[in-house]
Design a protein around this motif. Structure first.
Motif, mmCIF file in Angstrom:
data_model
loop_
_atom_site.group_PDB
_atom_site.id
_atom_site.type_symbol
_atom_site.label_atom_id
_atom_site.label_comp_id
_atom_site.label_asym_id
_atom_site.label_seq_id
_atom_site.Cartn_x
_atom_site.Cartn_y
_atom_site.Cartn_z
ATOM 1 N N VAL A 22 -0.904 -4.285 31.289
ATOM 2 C CA VAL A 22 -2.273 -4.777 31.139
ATOM 3 C C VAL A 22 -2.720 -4.664 29.687
ATOM 4 O O VAL A 22 -3.342 -5.597 29.144
ATOM 5 N N ASN A 23 -2.422 -3.555 29.024
ATOM 6 C CA ASN A 23 -2.810 -3.388 27.620
ATOM 7 C C ASN A 23 -2.128 -4.418 26.718
ATOM 8 O O ASN A 23 -2.739 -4.959 25.791
ATOM 9 N N ARG A 24 -0.841 -4.702 26.983
ATOM 10 C CA ARG A 24 -0.144 -5.728 26.199
ATOM 11 C C ARG A 24 -0.784 -7.099 26.382
ATOM 12 O O ARG A 24 -0.965 -7.853 25.431
ATOM 13 N N LYS A 25 -1.113 -7.419 27.620
ATOM 14 C CA LYS A 25 -1.727 -8.717 27.900
ATOM 15 C C LYS A 25 -3.100 -8.815 27.251
ATOM 16 O O LYS A 25 -3.462 -9.861 26.714
ATOM 17 N N LEU A 26 -3.884 -7.738 27.277
ATOM 18 C CA LEU A 26 -5.196 -7.741 26.634
ATOM 19 C C LEU A 26 -5.082 -7.914 25.121
ATOM 20 O O LEU A 26 -5.898 -8.607 24.509
ATOM 21 N N LYS A 27 -4.049 -7.294 24.518
ATOM 22 C CA LYS A 27 -3.852 -7.468 23.082
ATOM 23 C C LYS A 27 -3.453 -8.909 22.754
ATOM 24 O O LYS A 27 -3.804 -9.429 21.700
ATOM 25 N N GLN A 28 -2.714 -9.561 23.641
ATOM 26 C CA GLN A 28 -2.324 -10.951 23.417
ATOM 27 C C GLN A 28 -3.520 -11.887 23.508
ATOM 28 O O GLN A 28 -3.509 -12.969 22.934
ATOM 29 N N LEU A 29 -4.546 -11.495 24.229
ATOM 30 C CA LEU A 29 -5.700 -12.358 24.435
ATOM 31 C C LEU A 29 -6.847 -12.092 23.462
ATOM 32 O O LEU A 29 -7.919 -12.679 23.619
ATOM 33 N N THR A 30 -6.653 -11.237 22.479
ATOM 34 C CA THR A 30 -7.705 -11.032 21.483
ATOM 35 C C THR A 30 -7.763 -12.262 20.565
ATOM 36 O O THR A 30 -6.768 -12.963 20.389
ATOM 37 N N PRO A 31 -8.917 -12.534 19.966
ATOM 38 C CA PRO A 31 -9.039 -13.707 19.088
ATOM 39 C C PRO A 31 -8.054 -13.698 17.921
ATOM 40 O O PRO A 31 -7.517 -14.736 17.554
ATOM 41 N N GLU A 32 -7.817 -12.534 17.333
ATOM 42 C CA GLU A 32 -6.881 -12.455 16.206
ATOM 43 C C GLU A 32 -5.473 -12.821 16.644
ATOM 44 O O GLU A 32 -4.756 -13.547 15.960
ATOM 45 N N SER A 33 -5.067 -12.308 17.801
ATOM 46 C CA SER A 33 -3.729 -12.598 18.302
ATOM 47 C C SER A 33 -3.589 -14.071 18.675
ATOM 48 O O SER A 33 -2.554 -14.700 18.409
ATOM 49 N N LEU A 34 -4.620 -14.636 19.300
ATOM 50 C CA LEU A 34 -4.581 -16.055 19.645
ATOM 51 C C LEU A 34 -4.517 -16.927 18.389
ATOM 52 O O LEU A 34 -3.786 -17.928 18.349
ATOM 53 N N ALA A 35 -5.255 -16.546 17.349
ATOM 54 C CA ALA A 35 -5.225 -17.305 16.097
ATOM 55 C C ALA A 35 -3.844 -17.224 15.441
ATOM 56 O O ALA A 35 -3.324 -18.227 14.938
ATOM 57 N N ALA A 36 -3.247 -16.051 15.457
ATOM 58 C CA ALA A 36 -1.913 -15.889 14.871
ATOM 59 C C ALA A 36 -0.882 -16.698 15.650
ATOM 60 O O ALA A 36 -0.004 -17.338 15.060
ATOM 61 N N THR A 37 -0.995 -16.696 16.960
ATOM 62 C CA THR A 37 -0.067 -17.475 17.790
ATOM 63 C C THR A 37 -0.231 -18.966 17.516
ATOM 64 O O THR A 37 0.760 -19.698 17.380
ATOM 65 N N ALA A 42 1.690 -23.973 14.972
ATOM 66 C CA ALA A 42 1.429 -25.080 14.054
ATOM 67 C C ALA A 42 2.492 -25.132 12.959
ATOM 68 O O ALA A 42 2.943 -26.221 12.579
ATOM 69 N N LEU A 43 2.903 -23.981 12.439
ATOM 70 C CA LEU A 43 3.956 -23.953 11.424
ATOM 71 C C LEU A 43 5.279 -24.474 11.982
ATOM 72 O O LEU A 43 5.985 -25.250 11.324
ATOM 73 N N GLU A 44 5.613 -24.070 13.198
ATOM 74 C CA GLU A 44 6.846 -24.556 13.820
ATOM 75 C C GLU A 44 6.796 -26.064 14.018
ATOM 76 O O GLU A 44 7.780 -26.768 13.745
ATOM 77 N N ALA A 45 5.651 -26.574 14.477
ATOM 78 C CA ALA A 45 5.505 -28.020 14.673
ATOM 79 C C ALA A 45 5.596 -28.747 13.328
ATOM 80 O O ALA A 45 6.216 -29.819 13.238
ATOM 81 N N GLY A 46 4.997 -28.186 12.299
ATOM 82 C CA GLY A 46 5.074 -28.791 10.974
ATOM 83 C C GLY A 46 6.502 -28.865 10.454
ATOM 84 O O GLY A 46 6.908 -29.876 9.869
ATOM 85 N N HIS A 47 7.266 -27.807 10.680
ATOM 86 C CA HIS A 47 8.666 -27.816 10.246
ATOM 87 C C HIS A 47 9.474 -28.864 11.016
ATOM 88 O O HIS A 47 10.319 -29.553 10.431
ATOM 89 N N ARG A 48 9.204 -28.977 12.322
ATOM 90 C CA ARG A 48 9.921 -29.989 13.123
ATOM 91 C C ARG A 48 9.578 -31.391 12.635
ATOM 92 O O ARG A 48 10.460 -32.251 12.499
ATOM 93 N N ILE A 49 8.302 -31.641 12.363
ATOM 94 C CA ILE A 49 7.881 -32.974 11.893
ATOM 95 C C ILE A 49 8.493 -33.256 10.522
ATOM 96 O O ILE A 49 8.955 -34.369 10.257
ATOM 97 N N LYS A 50 8.507 -32.256 9.647
ATOM 98 C CA LYS A 50 9.092 -32.440 8.315
ATOM 99 C C LYS A 50 10.575 -32.775 8.416
ATOM 100 O O LYS A 50 11.069 -33.673 7.726
ATOM 101 N N ASP A 51 11.289 -32.077 9.294
ATOM 102 C CA ASP A 51 12.714 -32.348 9.460
ATOM 103 C C ASP A 51 12.947 -33.766 9.970
ATOM 104 O O ASP A 51 13.854 -34.462 9.505
#
Length: 123
Positions: A22-37, A42-51
């Motif tokens: 439960v604590n791990r899931k709550l940490k994943q749902l914080t705004p900072e964690s969601l923004a980092a995810t 977005a970076l992965e998608a950008g690299h795929r599009i660039k390739d």
């Protein structure tokens, strides 16, 4: 007694495991964690599009070089020319309209005085 100890430790272990999950899931749902995810995705998608764009650009460049080679062959640019001989006439790339008066055999292109296209003439 042994039975009670077994169930007590099983309950404690299940409680610790559930609390950790439960604590791990709550940490994943914080705004900072969601923004980092979202930023990582977005970076992965950008690299795929660039390739894919690089692959597309390389394909276009290869096709362009191949077409230039075809055009060079059609125009006779790659054939060796003897120094004492005139080169062969080049093929016309565009189709010309040979029905205009300019191309009629034995005639010269003259304007008709009735249909003058000179707007500066007095009428």
């Amino acid at each position: 007694m042994f039975r009670r100890t077994f169930w007590f430790t099983t309950g404690v272990a299940a409680g610790v495991w559930a609390t950790t999950k439960v604590n791990r899931k709550l940490k994943q749902l914080t705004p900072e964690s969601l923004a980092a995810t979202a930023a990582n995705k977005a970076l992965e998608a950008g690299h795929r599009i660039k390739d894919r764009a690089v692959d597309f650009a390389l394909d276009v460049r290869d096709g362009m070089a191949q077409r230039e080679e075809q055009l060079g062959d059609a125009l006779g640019l790659h054939t060796p020319v003897d120094q004492h001989e005139l080169p062969a006439p080049r093929q016309h790339a565009a189709i010309e309209n040979r029905t205009t008066p300019k191309y009629v055999e034995g005639s010269t292109y003259q304007t008709n005085s009735y249909n003058s296209y000179n707007r500066n003439e007095d009428h």
